[in-house]
Design an enzyme around this catalytic site. Structure first.
Site, PDB file in Angstrom:
ATOM      1  N   CYS A 117     -97.857  57.231  37.089  1.00 36.27           N
ATOM      2  CA  CYS A 117     -97.013  56.069  36.789  1.00 36.27           C
ATOM      3  C   CYS A 117     -97.716  55.039  35.895  1.00 36.27           C
ATOM      4  CB  CYS A 117     -96.547  55.408  38.078  1.00 36.27           C
ATOM      5  SG  CYS A 117     -95.598  56.512  39.133  1.00 36.27           S
ATOM      6  N   HIS A 258     -94.207  48.008  36.754  1.00 38.88           N
ATOM      7  CA  HIS A 258     -93.774  49.361  37.078  1.00 38.88           C
ATOM      8  C   HIS A 258     -92.754  49.268  38.207  1.00 38.88           C
ATOM      9  CE1 HIS A 258     -93.585  53.460  38.150  1.00 38.88           C
ATOM     10  NE2 HIS A 258     -94.311  53.342  39.244  1.00 38.88           N
ATOM     11  N   ASN A 288     -87.791  55.033  40.591  1.00 41.80           N
ATOM     12  CA  ASN A 288     -89.120  55.106  39.972  1.00 41.80           C
ATOM     13  C   ASN A 288     -89.130  56.274  38.979  1.00 41.80           C
ATOM     14  OD1 ASN A 288     -91.802  55.521  39.334  1.00 41.80           O
ATOM     15  ND2 ASN A 288     -92.546  55.331  41.430  1.00 41.80           N
TER      16      ASN A 288
HETATM   17  N1  COA Z   1     -84.132  57.062  55.056  1.00 43.26           N
HETATM   18  C1  COA Z   1     -84.200  56.650  56.318  1.00 43.26           C
HETATM   19  N2  COA Z   1     -85.347  56.536  56.982  1.00 43.26           N
HETATM   20  C2  COA Z   1     -86.479  56.825  56.319  1.00 43.26           C
HETATM   21  C3  COA Z   1     -86.483  57.246  54.992  1.00 43.26           C
HETATM   22  C4  COA Z   1     -85.241  57.377  54.353  1.00 43.26           C
HETATM   23  N3  COA Z   1     -85.125  57.764  53.069  1.00 43.26           N
HETATM   24  N4  COA Z   1     -87.750  57.462  54.601  1.00 43.26           N
HETATM   25  C5  COA Z   1     -88.530  57.175  55.650  1.00 43.26           C
HETATM   26  N5  COA Z   1     -87.761  56.802  56.695  1.00 43.26           N
HETATM   27  C6  COA Z   1     -88.163  56.414  58.029  1.00 43.26           C
HETATM   28  C7  COA Z   1     -89.522  56.969  58.399  1.00 43.26           C
HETATM   29  O1  COA Z   1     -89.409  58.275  58.875  1.00 43.26           O
HETATM   30  C8  COA Z   1     -89.963  56.001  59.455  1.00 43.26           C
HETATM   31  O2  COA Z   1     -89.357  56.370  60.673  1.00 43.26           O
HETATM   32  P1  COA Z   1     -90.210  56.319  62.034  1.00 43.26           P
HETATM   33  O3  COA Z   1     -90.619  54.881  62.173  1.00 43.26           O
HETATM   34  O4  COA Z   1     -89.226  56.803  63.028  1.00 43.26           O
HETATM   35  O5  COA Z   1     -91.374  57.219  61.800  1.00 43.26           O
HETATM   36  C9  COA Z   1     -89.332  54.687  59.013  1.00 43.26           C
HETATM   37  O6  COA Z   1     -88.313  55.008  58.079  1.00 43.26           O
HETATM   38  C10 COA Z   1     -90.310  53.753  58.338  1.00 43.26           C
HETATM   39  O7  COA Z   1     -91.046  54.514  57.406  1.00 43.26           O
HETATM   40  P2  COA Z   1     -92.189  53.859  56.623  1.00 43.26           P
HETATM   41  O8  COA Z   1     -92.864  54.893  55.792  1.00 43.26           O
HETATM   42  O9  COA Z   1     -93.013  53.005  57.528  1.00 43.26           O
HETATM   43  O10 COA Z   1     -91.350  52.891  55.702  1.00 43.26           O
HETATM   44  P3  COA Z   1     -91.873  51.874  54.660  1.00 43.26           P
HETATM   45  O11 COA Z   1     -91.322  50.550  54.957  1.00 43.26           O
HETATM   46  O12 COA Z   1     -93.356  51.993  54.425  1.00 43.26           O
HETATM   47  O13 COA Z   1     -91.160  52.380  53.337  1.00 43.26           O
HETATM   48  C11 COA Z   1     -91.573  53.639  51.334  1.00 43.26           C
HETATM   49  C12 COA Z   1     -91.430  53.685  52.846  1.00 43.26           C
HETATM   50  C13 COA Z   1     -91.902  55.027  50.847  1.00 43.26           C
HETATM   51  C14 COA Z   1     -90.268  53.163  50.743  1.00 43.26           C
HETATM   52  C15 COA Z   1     -92.695  52.653  50.975  1.00 43.26           C
HETATM   53  O14 COA Z   1     -93.836  52.916  51.727  1.00 43.26           O
HETATM   54  C16 COA Z   1     -93.049  52.687  49.526  1.00 43.26           C
HETATM   55  O15 COA Z   1     -92.272  52.304  48.678  1.00 43.26           O
HETATM   56  N6  COA Z   1     -94.289  53.110  49.216  1.00 43.26           N
HETATM   57  C17 COA Z   1     -94.763  53.141  47.854  1.00 43.26           C
HETATM   58  C18 COA Z   1     -94.081  54.269  47.169  1.00 43.26           C
HETATM   59  C19 COA Z   1     -94.317  54.248  45.739  1.00 43.26           C
HETATM   60  O16 COA Z   1     -93.857  53.382  45.097  1.00 43.26           O
HETATM   61  N7  COA Z   1     -95.001  55.242  45.234  1.00 43.26           N
HETATM   62  C20 COA Z   1     -95.234  55.407  43.876  1.00 43.26           C
HETATM   63  C21 COA Z   1     -96.270  54.471  43.454  1.00 43.26           C
HETATM   64  S1  COA Z   1     -96.382  54.501  41.786  1.00 43.26           S
END
Ligand code: COA
Length: 332
Positions: A117, A258, A288
């Protein structure tokens, strides 16, 4: 960049996104998720996905044609092609060579940049130096991604986040002093490759029946950790750029972050103590798009009149590698 050097500007911008729009509700038909979860946790409402046969080089070439038209140039005015992508069309050769063929441009050098990215800003740094050295007059930089081809469509924690698209710019030197690319910072931490990677399909784990069965050809991410590091490093690179150029955030007319998660952008805004309306946000429509994210946002900001001649623009990116990058521009 030193005063004695010629200014390097982005003389043309162009973008391309596939026609096919896929909403969160449509994804919720295939994985256990909801529009409400994806909107509130990421800011994404929909994304564009390439149709079968719509290749990353074709999308890149469309964006390149738009950038050439924007600059009032022909493909034959280009001296080199650099492509940033984490979804190359083939393991080799470089996608830049495929874009070259699409554009019908023989014999100019063409190569890829692999910085996920952060790829577009890594590419911008490299291309700026190619032009500044005088070795090349005009270079085409393309960020193009078919993220849909590496997503595990059964993994709700990643498949809802990404989209396909392309952006391009023409980079060239001009005699006007003090405009264009003012400064850039690149960084990486190769000790954290495990946080965001595709395990198989490279030389470590070539494709086999076992790797396919284990779904190892798809992107894997530790979302929570990547989130925290993205906020930290994008904030640091933005602050370092401001500090070493004797500026404060108030001097920035428009921030192009980004587009990975609206909450990452919110955190960056809080860190820079800038209102969100100073940021270009289009993650709601595209998700993204990795190396295409920055040029898609930059072109949209310019189109919306979010900055004009003489304005300072700050760009910041973070991605797998881990990699991060920032750029400070003064629009020509
Ligand atoms: N729909 C519903 N629930 C979802 C889900 C979805 N698409 N994806 C994950 N969950 C659930 C998880 O399983 C978890 O459930 P649990 O508590 O029962 O285990 C819960 O939601 C919370 O998950 P978590 O990973 O803690 O959520 P979060 O608030 O950290 O958000 C992301 C997850 C991926 C959106 C976030 O971490 C993120 O944006 N990370 C950076 C990603 C990114 O930008 N990457 C590229 C960088 S360039």
């Amino acid at each position: 960049m030193e005063d004695s050097q010629r200014s390097v500007i982005l003389s043309g911008l162009g973008t391309f996104v596939p026609h096919k729009v896929v909403t969160n509700d449509e994804l919720a038909l295939h994985v256990e998720t909801s529009d409400e979860w994806v909107r509130t946790r990421t800011g994404i409402a929909e994304r564009r996905l390439a149709e079968p046969g719509q290749e990353v080089s074709q999308m890149g070439a469309e964006a390149a044609r738009a950038a050439l038209a924007d600059a009032g140039l022909q493909a034959t005015d280009i001296d080199a092609i650099v492509c940033a992508t984490m979804t190359p069309e083939l393991p080799f050769p470089a996608t830049a060579c495929l874009i070259q063929a699409e554009l019908g441009l023989p014999r100019v050098p063409a190569f890829d940049i692999s910085a996920a990215c952060s790829g577009f800003l890594y590419g911008l740094d490299v291309v700026t130096r190619l032009v500044q050295s005088g070795a090349y007059k005009r270079v085409l930089l393309v960020g193009t991604e078919k993220m849909s081809s590496i997503l595990d469509w059964e993994d709700r924690s990643t498949c809802v986040l990404f989209g396909d698209g392309a952006g391009a710019c023409i980079v060239e030197a001009v005699d006007e002093p003090g405009v264009g690319i003012v400064d850039m910072i690149l960084g990486a931490d190769g000790s954290r490759t495990d946080l965001l990677h595709t395990p198989a399909g490279g030389s470590r784990l070539p494709a086999s029946a076992e790797t396919l069965a284990a779904r190892q050809h798809y992107l894997r991410m530790s979302g929570k950790e990547v989130f925290k590091l993205a906020v930290k490093e994008m904030g640091a690179v933005a602050n370092d750029l401001l500090e070493r150029n004797g500026l404060t955030a108030a001097d920035i007319t428009c921030v192009i972050p980004h587009q990975a998660n609206i909450r990452i952008i919110d955190a960056l805004a809080a860190r820079l103590e800038l209102p969100l309306d100073r940021f270009l946000v289009n993650i709601d429509r595209y998700g993204n798009t990795s190396a295409a994210s920055i040029p898609l946002a930059l072109e949209e900001a310019r189109r919306l009149g979010r900055f004009g001649s003489g304005d300072r623009i700050l760009l910041a990116a973070f991605g797998a590698g881990l990699t991060w990058a920032g750029a400070l521009l003064k629009w020509q």
